[in-house]
Design an enzyme around this catalytic site. Structure first.
Site, PDB file in Angstrom:
ATOM      1  N   ILE A 475       0.838  -1.208   0.000  1.00 12.78           N
ATOM      2  CA  ILE A 475       0.000   0.000   0.000  1.00 12.78           C
ATOM      3  C   ILE A 475       0.873   1.258   0.000  1.00 12.78           C
ATOM      4  CG2 ILE A 475      -1.942  -1.207   1.045  1.00 12.78           C
ATOM      5  CD1 ILE A 475      -1.256  -0.026   3.744  1.00 12.78           C
ATOM      6  N   ALA A 519       4.314  -6.276   7.602  1.00  8.30           N
ATOM      7  CA  ALA A 519       5.725  -6.529   7.274  1.00  8.30           C
ATOM      8  C   ALA A 519       6.232  -7.789   7.963  1.00  8.30           C
ATOM      9  CB  ALA A 519       6.574  -5.319   7.669  1.00  8.30           C
ATOM     10  N   ARG A 622      13.679  -6.080  14.662  1.00  7.01           N
ATOM     11  CA  ARG A 622      14.594  -5.954  13.520  1.00  7.01           C
ATOM     12  C   ARG A 622      13.950  -5.085  12.445  1.00  7.01           C
ATOM     13  NH1 ARG A 622      16.323 -11.310  11.890  1.00  7.01           N
ATOM     14  NH2 ARG A 622      18.461 -10.797  12.395  1.00  7.01           N
ATOM     15  N   LEU A 624      13.568  -4.463   8.728  1.00  3.11           N
ATOM     16  CA  LEU A 624      13.799  -5.295   7.548  1.00  3.11           C
ATOM     17  C   LEU A 624      14.451  -4.509   6.418  1.00  3.11           C
ATOM     18  CD1 LEU A 624      10.381  -7.163   7.648  1.00  3.11           C
ATOM     19  CD2 LEU A 624      12.611  -8.045   8.396  1.00  3.11           C
ATOM     20  N   ASN A 625      14.099  -3.231   6.329  1.00  2.00           N
ATOM     21  CA  ASN A 625      14.713  -2.362   5.320  1.00  2.00           C
ATOM     22  C   ASN A 625      14.683  -0.940   5.883  1.00  2.00           C
ATOM     23  OD1 ASN A 625      15.030  -0.461   3.194  1.00  2.00           O
ATOM     24  ND2 ASN A 625      14.442  -2.002   1.682  1.00  2.00           N
ATOM     25  N   LYS A 627      15.414   1.866   4.778  1.00  3.78           N
ATOM     26  CA  LYS A 627      14.938   2.947   3.905  1.00  3.78           C
ATOM     27  C   LYS A 627      13.406   2.971   3.842  1.00  3.78           C
ATOM     28  CE  LYS A 627      17.215   4.309   0.165  1.00  3.78           C
ATOM     29  NZ  LYS A 627      17.805   4.242  -1.190  1.00  3.78           N
ATOM     30  N   THR A 628      12.797   1.810   3.594  1.00  2.00           N
ATOM     31  CA  THR A 628      11.330   1.799   3.516  1.00  2.00           C
ATOM     32  C   THR A 628      10.712   2.009   4.900  1.00  2.00           C
ATOM     33  OG1 THR A 628      11.321  -0.618   3.623  1.00  2.00           O
ATOM     34  CG2 THR A 628      11.239   0.372   1.428  1.00  2.00           C
ATOM     35  N   GLY A 696       6.131  -4.293  13.465  1.00  2.00           N
ATOM     36  CA  GLY A 696       5.642  -3.197  12.631  1.00  2.00           C
ATOM     37  C   GLY A 696       6.198  -1.874  13.108  1.00  2.00           C
ATOM     38  N   GLU A 699       2.760   2.362  11.992  1.00  2.00           N
ATOM     39  CA  GLU A 699       1.783   3.090  12.795  1.00  2.00           C
ATOM     40  C   GLU A 699       2.415   3.694  14.040  1.00  2.00           C
ATOM     41  OE1 GLU A 699      -2.227   0.830  11.379  1.00  2.00           O
ATOM     42  OE2 GLU A 699      -1.339   0.135  13.233  1.00  2.00           O
TER      43      GLU A 699
HETATM   44 MO1  MOS Z   1      -4.864  -0.187   9.472  1.00  2.00          MO
HETATM   45  S1  MOS Z   1      -5.900   1.469   9.997  1.00  2.00           S
HETATM   46  O1  MOS Z   1      -5.155  -0.271   7.772  1.00  2.00           O
HETATM   47  O2  MOS Z   1      -3.205  -0.316   9.514  1.00  2.00           O
END
Ligand code: MOS
Length: 739
Positions: A475, A519, A622, A624-625, A627-628, A696, A699
């Site tokens: 996404i 991820a 960890r 993973l990348n 840059k991203t 992750g 967020e």
């Molecule tokens: Mo969720 S609000 O698509 O990470």
């Protein structure tokens, strides 16, 4: 593969490819305009017709009648879909309000018709001729009257954030009553819109009783399941293709009207139909982050130890909708023996509230981390020191249950040092730079790191090319790249020898993109499939799989080395597996942490707030990348600036809709608003999270950053703002006197 014990050393630990800042492998397609987004699939056929969605112009009531005579006479008209001819529809379990309304209307701009014509312009013109007669009902559009009276409900954001209706631990009321230092404040966050760049868009084509959707969706399998349920057809008859998604932020987690109406329109018109939601429809037709009213009480000893903490939140939603789980993080972010959380949900007749990036924690942290700053102020303590003093290494409501990894203290200390926190004057309103009042603020960042079952298929050919297929979505996050990195690391080949196919429901079901689980979970699924491929290859080449090393395009053991592609010389080898997570995430608490630091300038005359610098130090396993991952975090921090300073869906409380339904009046930050951002990752593998030892971070960058801005404004001006967005009208009459 079952993941039930903490990971030990595995091929990913080499970090020859994983962990490296590789450019996106899909970058060239995006920058050359060759990445096929849903609305621009020119390979579907040359008979594709256009559908235009008509949204209800009332928020609540009924359709009395529809006069379609002028529409049907309009040039290019092909078909009209309304509740009268759509057939009996079911409802996907993740939709609250039906995606096609009528005769009953649940919210403003609920879709009531699709007009299909040869061109976009003809469809729009014909749609404008549709005459719908409504019977308008009375609705509830204002959250405020329900702040204390709405019933308590439990909540699950669908993305890992959850809380009970009322959660009690210890005796909050007694401890709060006895606390020598305390605060009790109310905070509000407004309704917000996702504002991803690519609006919801789908092309549908039927072949017999099977339908294919080229669409823009974060969770392919959820979409397929819910479209099949809505159309009442078998799931096997539905295919979704969603290889590129121009942002979602939660608005594309679920089946939406574009996909359903494209399918219904194509069935009616007997040819493929494409539908995009116009920008104004996105705000009121799809989902949004619901507004919250939050009350936070904190009591502490004079030394600054929290003894009592309570967080209540009220939000609203359509009938059957969920609450915003804004209190979830308060259950575990800080120590304290007496605790209470409560969530209330009011039934409103506004559009459907649902997940928007970090649902729960994003607005919850916006309130909690101001409250923590206020508490530090009441104690006369430095806000970094106050947070560190109240750190906990175990779940405060379940003593003995440890965080798998929690380095909030390091994030705060490291951040304070890098940011020059010692230059901050704790006395507000003391630092000037020309016309600007300058201040620094800090907040903790917190977001859970859920895991989801995730599958993948991998294929090896004679050239030694490894092809990965999974219905995982990218996404804008970098999924293509980290999945390729994972396969390259596992199979010992360079990135150029890996091909990745994503976003097709013909591929194995993945974790999808949501709740910052994508991820870690999706690469763990690729890890599982590659582990199986390694076994198969080793056997084929006559190696003991435990001893075989996969590196430099070869399989080696002892003094024997064979080219990887040799294993496929009699034909491609294809294997499939998935990662399934056991109870490690229940035995330990798996979360991510950050220290957010912000410096703002507040115009001493106009109250305009400008960000000067931002820093996030992130603890997310960890990386993973780098840059991203950094791109994810700076994007999230930018989203936090919008939430803090400008973003608010203005509610028309008479007619029940969001007025500012475009990017001219719903203001998101642009580059000029963000002068300097820095992101630092502790990058410490967490063996409890998955074989990837990752978590992750997309967020995490959002959670807490808004409060750091509020706290910086307070340090700059002495004005404590508790109602977002912090626009200049809320500051103007409270600014320090300027001589
Ligand atoms: Mo969720 S609000 O698509 O990470």
């Amino acid at each position: 593969m079952k993941f039930e014990k903490p990971a030990t050393t595995n091929p990913i630990d080499r970090e020859a490819v994983v962990g490296q800042p590789h450019d996106r492998i899909d970058g060239r397609f995006k920058t050359t305009g060759t990445a096929p987004y849903a609305y621009e699939r020119h390979d579907v056929g040359n008979d594709v017709a256009y559908g235009h969605v008509v949204g209800s112009s009332i928020a609540k009531g009924r359709i009395r009648s529809i006069d379609s005579s002028a529409t049907e006479r309009s040039p290019g008209f092909l078909a009209l879909v309304t509740h009268r001819n759509a057939g009996e529809l079911g409802k996907g379990k993740r939709n609250f309000a039906p995606l096609l309304g009528g005769p009953d209307i649940q919210h403003y701009h609920q879709a009531v018709a699709l007009v299909v014509a040869r061109t976009f312009e003809e469809a729009r013109a014909a749609a404008n001729l549709l005459k719908i007669d409504y019977e308008r009902g009375e609705g509830q559009f204002d959250l405020e009257p329900f702040a204390e009276t709405a019933p308590p409900v439990e909540g699950n954001s669908g993305e890992g954030s959850e809380a009970p209706p009322v959660g009690e631990y210890g005796d909050f009321e007694r401890a709060f009553g006895e606390a020598p230092v305390k605060i009790d404040q109310r905070y509000t966050t407004p309704d917000e819109s996702h504002c991803m760049i690519e609006p919801h868009a789908s092309i549908a084509r039927w072949e017999g009783d099977r339908v294919t959707l080229w669409t823009s969706n974060q969770m392919v399998d959820w979409g397929v399941t819910d479209l099949a349920a809505t159309l009442k057809i078998p799931k096997e008859n539905v295919r979704f293709v969603s290889p590129y998604v121009g942002g979602g932020f939660g608005s594309k987690l679920f089946l939406r009207a574009d996909a359903l109406l494209a399918a219904l329109g194509a069935r009616q018109a007997k040819r493929p139909v494409k539908v995009a939601l116009t920008r104004p429809l996105v705000a009121n037709n799809t989902t949004h982050r619901p507004a919250t009213i939050q009350r936070i009480r904190i009591g502490a000893t004079r030394e600054g130890r929290i003894t009592a903490i309570a967080h209540d939140s009220t939000s609203g939603n359509v009938k059957g909708g969920r609450p915003e789980t804004a209190v979830a993080q308060t259950k575990m972010l800080y120590a304290g023996a007496n605790r209470m959380t409560a969530m209330r949900l009011a039934e409103l007749d506004l559009p459907e509230g649902n997940a928007m990036r970090a649902p729960g924690e994003a607005p919850g942290m916006m309130a909690l981390e101001i409250a923590v700053d206020e508490m530090a102020e009441a104690l006369g303590m430095d806000p970094v020191a106050f947070r560190i003093l109240n750190d906990t290494q175990e779940d405060p409501e379940k003593p003995g249950r440890k965080f798998s990894q929690r380095q909030l203290v390091r994030c705060l200390q490291d951040g304070a040092e890098r940011f020059g926190w010692d230059q901050r004057d704790p006395k507000p309103g003391t630092k000037r730079d020309g016309r600007w009042l300058v201040g620094m603020g800090v907040a903790a960042g917190f977001r859970d790191s859920p895991v989801m079952t995730s599958g993948a298929r991998v294929r090896l050919d004679e050239q030694g090319v490894v092809t990965v297929e999974t219905d995982m979505t990218d996404i804008g996050t970098g999924s293509y790249t980290i999945i390729a990195q994972t396969a390259a690391e596992m199979m010992g080949v360079p990135l150029s020898k890996v091909a990745v196919g994503l976003g097709d429901s013909r591929f194995p079901v993945s974790a999808g993109s949501g709740g910052q689980w994508g991820a870690n979970s999706s690469t763990a699924g690729v890890y599982a499939a590659c582990a199986k491929l390694r076994e198969t290859v080793a056997q084929k080449l006559g190696f003991n799989s435990g001893e075989a090393e996969f590196a430099d395009g070869e399989v080696r053991a002892g003094n024997r080395a064979v080219k990887l592609g040799e294993a496929a010389k009699d034909g491609d080898i294809t294997v499939e597996d998935k990662i399934e997570f056991g109870d490690l995430d229940k035995e330990t608490q798996q979360s991510t942490f950050a220290g957010h630091f912000v410096e703002v300038g507040v115009d001493a005359f106009t109250g305009e707030v400008r960000i000067r610098r931002m820093l996030a130090v992130c603890d997310a396993g960890r990386i993973l990348n780098p840059k991203t991952a950094r791109s994810q975090v700076i994007g999230a921090m930018t989203m936090g600036v919008g939430a803090a300073l400008t973003e608010e869906l203005a509610v028309d409380k008479r007619h029940g809709f969001f007025v500012n339904h475009d990017l001219a009046s719903y203001e998101v930050p642009v580059h000029a608003d963000i002068p300097h951002q820095e992101v630092v990752f502790l990058d410490d593998p967490d063996p409890y999270s998955s074989p990837m030892k990752a978590k992750g971070c997309g967020e995490l960058g959002l959670c807490g950053v808004g409060a750091a801005i509020a706290n910086a404004i307070h340090n700059a001006t002495g004005v404590r703002l508790r109602n977002y967005p912090m626009t200049l009208d809320k500051l103007l009459d409270r600014l320090p006197e300027v001589a």
